[in-house]
Design an enzyme around this catalytic site. Structure first.
Site, short mmCIF file in Angstrom:
data_model
loop_
_atom_site.label_atom_id
_atom_site.label_comp_id
_atom_site.label_asym_id
_atom_site.label_seq_id
_atom_site.Cartn_x
_atom_site.Cartn_y
_atom_site.Cartn_z
CG HIS A 37 -1.87 -1.10 1.35
ND1 HIS A 37 -1.80 -2.05 2.34
CD2 HIS A 37 -2.94 -1.43 0.58
CE1 HIS A 37 -2.80 -2.92 2.19
NE2 HIS A 37 -3.51 -2.56 1.13
CD GLN A 61 -13.72 -5.73 -2.21
OE1 GLN A 61 -14.01 -4.60 -2.52
NE2 GLN A 61 -12.46 -6.16 -2.21
#
Ligand code: AMP
Length: 259
Positions: A37, A61
């Site tokens: 990230h 999701q």
């Protein structure tokens, strides 16, 4: 560093930066931040004046049997990492969905194979939430990791099909010293499982340089105790793998070095 939870405050801050002529880079995440990230944040800092990072574990999701509830949410650590690494704003909505909402974004081609087979509703959840986030943040550029190669492909298609005015910037996979791709789900692995998982990047790297790469990788990964292969596929010049190590499903891919 600012932390905002509401659409109103997010839009207000974005408006201020826009009025100052600043460009915005956006890094959408589900938190449990790691060096992968942070590489996206670095890339955003290089290309944009301000970096907005979102943290939202998107329920749509995940399938009902998946890890939505136990997905790691280390907020204090995430906030400190963002602060240390120069993120300008964390957008941390509590919920992104209207209770009576009935609209989804469904990409019908690129989302069908590979992960779409094992996780049939996954990419419609991803495409929907990313579209919502892009509409909320309205960044110039949005940064996504090649770690989730199929996600990059689906998002690029959605942005193109729906004329969303943003440039998608894919960023190369970041790996731990032992070669394993950083993933928020690596915390689920026991020491023994992590050892076994190392075969994935090792064999992937070798296979990516072979002509018979798909067959070779399938055969060799299938021989490893404790690894259950989901798929080996080629896409976008990359050799892509999904495999379960114990109960944890890992993704990895490697650029093909022999065409
Ligand atoms: P996630 O929080 O898992 O939804 O990931 C947020 C973003 O970080 C996605 O665009 C991922 O592809 C990206 N990402 C996750 N792991 C890595 C990694 N090891 N290297 C580069 N990007 C990554």
């Amino acid at each position: 560093m600012k932390v905002v939870e509401t659409e109103k405050l997010l839009r207000a801050q974005v408006k201020i930066w826009r009025s100052q002529g600043e460009t915005l880079g956006f890094v959408p995440t589900m938190g449990a931040l790691h060096q992968g990230h942070l590489r996206l944040v670095e890339a955003a800092q290089r290309l944009c004046d301000r970096v907005i990072l979102s943290i939202y574990v998107n329920p749509t999701q995940f399938a009902p049997e998946e890890d939505y509830l136990r997905y790691p949410r280390p907020w204090v650590k995430d906030r400190a990492l963002c602060q240390k690494n120069g993120v300008d704003l964390i957008y941390r909505p509590q919920n992104l969905y209207h209770p009576e909402g009935t609209t989804i974004v469904l990409e019908k081609e690129l989302s069908q194979g590979r992960c779409g087979v094992t996780r049939p509703a996954h990419f419609q959840g991803v495409a929907t939430v990313v579209t919502k986030l892009l509409n909320l943040v309205q960044p110039d550029r949005a940064f996504f990791g090649w770690k989730d190669a199929q996600q990059v492909e689906v998002i690029q298609r959605v942005v193109s099909d729906l004329n969303i005015p943003v440039k998608i910037e894919p960023v190369e996979i970041v790996r731990d010293r032992d070669g394993l791709a950083f993933s928020s789900r690596n915390v689920y692995l026991s020491a023994q499982e992590r050892d076994r998982a190392l075969a994935i990047p090792l064999l992937l790297q070798v296979a990516a340089g072979r002509r018979d790469r798909k067959k070779w990788l399938t055969q060799n990964l299938s021989k490893i105790k404790g690894i259950k292969l989901d798929y080996v596929e080629e896409s976008q010049g990359r050799l892509c793998v999904a495999a379960w190590v114990g109960k944890t499903r890992l993704l990895d891919n490697w650029p093909i070095s022999l065409k």
